[in-house]
Design a protein around this motif. Structure first.
Motif, short mmCIF file in Angstrom:
data_model
loop_
_atom_site.label_atom_id
_atom_site.label_comp_id
_atom_site.label_asym_id
_atom_site.label_seq_id
_atom_site.Cartn_x
_atom_site.Cartn_y
_atom_site.Cartn_z
N LYS A 131 -25.12 0.70 -18.76
CA LYS A 131 -24.46 1.68 -18.07
C LYS A 131 -23.26 1.86 -19.16
CE LYS A 131 -22.97 4.78 -15.24
NZ LYS A 131 -21.65 5.07 -15.68
N ALA A 132 -22.31 1.06 -19.60
CA ALA A 132 -21.37 1.19 -20.30
C ALA A 132 -21.75 1.57 -21.78
CB ALA A 132 -20.63 -0.19 -20.57
N LEU A 133 -22.87 1.16 -22.02
CA LEU A 133 -23.41 1.84 -23.40
C LEU A 133 -23.70 3.45 -23.40
CD1 LEU A 133 -25.59 -1.20 -24.68
CD2 LEU A 133 -23.31 -0.65 -25.55
N ALA A 134 -24.35 3.61 -22.17
CA ALA A 134 -24.83 4.86 -21.78
C ALA A 134 -23.75 5.91 -21.82
CB ALA A 134 -25.51 4.78 -20.68
N ASP A 135 -22.50 5.42 -21.18
CA ASP A 135 -21.09 6.18 -21.23
C ASP A 135 -20.83 6.41 -22.50
OD1 ASP A 135 -21.40 6.41 -18.59
OD2 ASP A 135 -19.94 4.36 -18.27
N LEU A 136 -21.02 5.57 -23.43
CA LEU A 136 -20.64 5.82 -25.01
C LEU A 136 -21.65 6.63 -25.78
CD1 LEU A 136 -19.37 2.09 -25.78
CD2 LEU A 136 -17.90 4.22 -25.31
N GLY A 137 -22.74 7.09 -24.80
CA GLY A 137 -23.57 7.93 -25.65
C GLY A 137 -24.73 7.14 -26.37
N GLY A 249 -15.30 7.39 -25.47
CA GLY A 249 -15.76 8.07 -24.26
C GLY A 249 -15.12 7.43 -23.01
N ALA A 250 -15.33 8.24 -21.95
CA ALA A 250 -14.90 7.80 -20.61
C ALA A 250 -15.98 6.69 -20.23
CB ALA A 250 -14.71 8.82 -19.58
N VAL A 251 -15.69 5.45 -19.78
CA VAL A 251 -16.51 4.41 -19.39
C VAL A 251 -16.11 4.04 -18.11
CG1 VAL A 251 -17.47 1.94 -19.96
CG2 VAL A 251 -17.02 3.56 -22.02
N GLU A 252 -17.25 3.68 -17.08
CA GLU A 252 -16.82 3.28 -15.83
C GLU A 252 -16.80 1.95 -16.06
OE1 GLU A 252 -19.34 2.57 -11.67
OE2 GLU A 252 -20.21 4.00 -13.29
N THR A 253 -15.88 1.47 -15.11
CA THR A 253 -15.24 -0.11 -15.24
C THR A 253 -15.46 -0.44 -13.67
OG1 THR A 253 -13.83 -1.65 -15.73
CG2 THR A 253 -13.03 0.31 -14.89
N ILE A 254 -15.72 -1.72 -13.36
CA ILE A 254 -15.72 -2.62 -12.13
C ILE A 254 -14.76 -3.35 -12.02
CG2 ILE A 254 -17.05 -3.64 -10.28
CD1 ILE A 254 -19.56 -1.84 -11.05
N VAL A 255 -13.89 -3.66 -11.22
CA VAL A 255 -12.75 -4.64 -11.16
C VAL A 255 -13.36 -5.49 -9.78
CG1 VAL A 255 -10.35 -5.33 -11.10
CG2 VAL A 255 -11.11 -3.39 -12.39
N PRO A 256 -13.49 -6.70 -9.67
CA PRO A 256 -13.94 -7.30 -8.76
C PRO A 256 -12.73 -7.16 -7.54
CG PRO A 256 -14.51 -8.74 -10.49
CD PRO A 256 -13.62 -7.39 -11.04
N ASP A 257 -13.18 -6.96 -6.41
CA ASP A 257 -12.00 -7.17 -5.03
C ASP A 257 -11.23 -8.42 -5.26
OD1 ASP A 257 -12.23 -4.44 -4.53
OD2 ASP A 257 -13.95 -4.87 -3.13
N ALA A 258 -12.11 -9.59 -5.49
CA ALA A 258 -11.57 -10.83 -5.59
C ALA A 258 -12.16 -11.49 -6.74
CB ALA A 258 -11.74 -11.75 -4.28
N PRO A 259 -11.73 -12.41 -7.34
CA PRO A 259 -12.40 -13.28 -8.49
C PRO A 259 -13.58 -13.79 -7.87
CG PRO A 259 -10.12 -13.94 -8.27
CD PRO A 259 -10.31 -13.03 -7.04
N PRO A 260 -14.73 -13.56 -8.69
CA PRO A 260 -16.13 -13.91 -8.21
C PRO A 260 -16.16 -15.55 -8.44
CG PRO A 260 -16.34 -12.91 -10.24
CD PRO A 260 -15.07 -12.61 -9.75
N ALA A 261 -16.80 -16.14 -7.54
CA ALA A 261 -17.11 -17.69 -7.63
C ALA A 261 -18.39 -18.06 -8.69
CB ALA A 261 -17.31 -18.37 -6.18
N ARG A 262 -17.98 -19.18 -9.39
CA ARG A 262 -19.16 -19.48 -10.49
C ARG A 262 -19.36 -20.69 -10.13
NH1 ARG A 262 -17.75 -19.02 -16.37
NH2 ARG A 262 -19.92 -19.04 -16.37
N LYS A 263 -20.90 -20.87 -10.13
CA LYS A 263 -21.36 -22.33 -9.76
C LYS A 263 -21.02 -23.31 -10.89
CE LYS A 263 -25.54 -20.72 -7.47
NZ LYS A 263 -27.09 -20.85 -7.41
#
Length: 263
Positions: A131-137, A249-263
């Motif tokens: 999706k990020a690459l698509a936002d950059l065309g 270009g304008a790129v969508e970003t997602i910022v976690p509401d809380a730091p995701p836990a990792r295994k």
């Protein structure tokens, strides 16, 4: 809070002006309160648009509904401006009213909840998907078997190029807030993951200076991680320039509401 610079070069349609004095409340609380007002406007505008076309004639909701490429800015509980680009809509909103603590910026098809899938979260949580690459065309049109460290083929306007992720697993993204401002500028080496169907994931500690509440996309995001725990986050826009891909270009970003836990 960083204040985006004003620009006189915007070519957007200002539809409603509304005075919005931020006051003395804390920024997080004020942003939450204004987000509630902006969400209420979206709900009302959607109901009006479904009722009849005449009910929303000459309103920003109707303009945006007729043209999926039109960017709409909503702040202070009003549709404040539109523009042909995200930057134009933000510049027009900046001229139309005092700077708020919250603003929605989106096109017709941007709003709504999203579900994305990720095999694993890289160390640091900074990754860009298709999706990020698509936002950059750029569109991923080919490559070898799935997995990291492989060549992929990117297409833009009929022209193709190969990106060898074994040699270049990360690309430099120059990131700024929307609106043409360079008051905040981040240069980040971002992991490219073509198996991730999502946008640009930004850790909260990196994103905190980008004023993402002023370029938020209506709707929440959930990230399913095959080799980790799922997490949710807010959606927003940033301006990205990638010299290696000759793209911006304008790129969508997602910022976690809380730091995701990792295994």
């Amino acid at each position: 809070m960083t204040v985006p610079r004003r620009s006189a070069a915007a070519a957007a349609l200002v539809l409603v002006t509304a005075g919005l004095a931020p006051g003395c409340k804390s920024i997080p609380r004020a942003a939450d309160e204004q987000r509630t007002k902006d969400t209420e406007w979206l709900t009302t505008a959607s109901a009006d648009a479904n009722a009849s076309a005449s009910a929303v004639a000459n309103t920003a909701a109707n303009v945006a509904a007729r043209s999926p490429r039109t960017w709409l800015a909503v702040q202070g509980g009003y549709a404040i401006a539109t523009g042909p680009t995200a930057d134009d809509a933000v510049r027009a909103a900046n001229r139309a009213a005092p700077l708020p603590f919250h603003r929605f910026v989106f096109r017709k098809d941007d709003a709504g909840d999203r579900l994305h899938r990720l095999a694993f979260l890289p160390a640091g949580g900074l990754v860009a998907g298709r999706k990020a690459l698509a936002d950059l065309g750029l569109r991923v049109v080919g490559g070898s078997a799935t997995g990291s460290g492989r060549p992929i083929v990117l297409e833009r306007h009929g022209s193709r190029r190969t990106l060898d992720l074994a040699k270049t697993p990360r690309l430099r993204f120059d990131i700024t807030p929307l609106g043409g401002t360079t008051a905040v500028a981040l240069a980040l080496d971002v992991t490219i993951d073509p198996d991730f169907d999502g946008p640009l994931l930004l850790p909260a500690d990196i994103a905190k200076d980008l004023d993402l509440a002023l370029a938020e996309i209506p709707g929440h995001a959930e990230i399913q991680v095959a080799l980790g725990r799922p997490f949710e986050g807010r959606r927003a826009w940033v301006a990205v320039k990638c010299n290696a891909l000759d793209a911006s270009g304008a790129v969508e970003t997602i910022v976690p509401d809380a730091p995701p836990a990792r295994k």
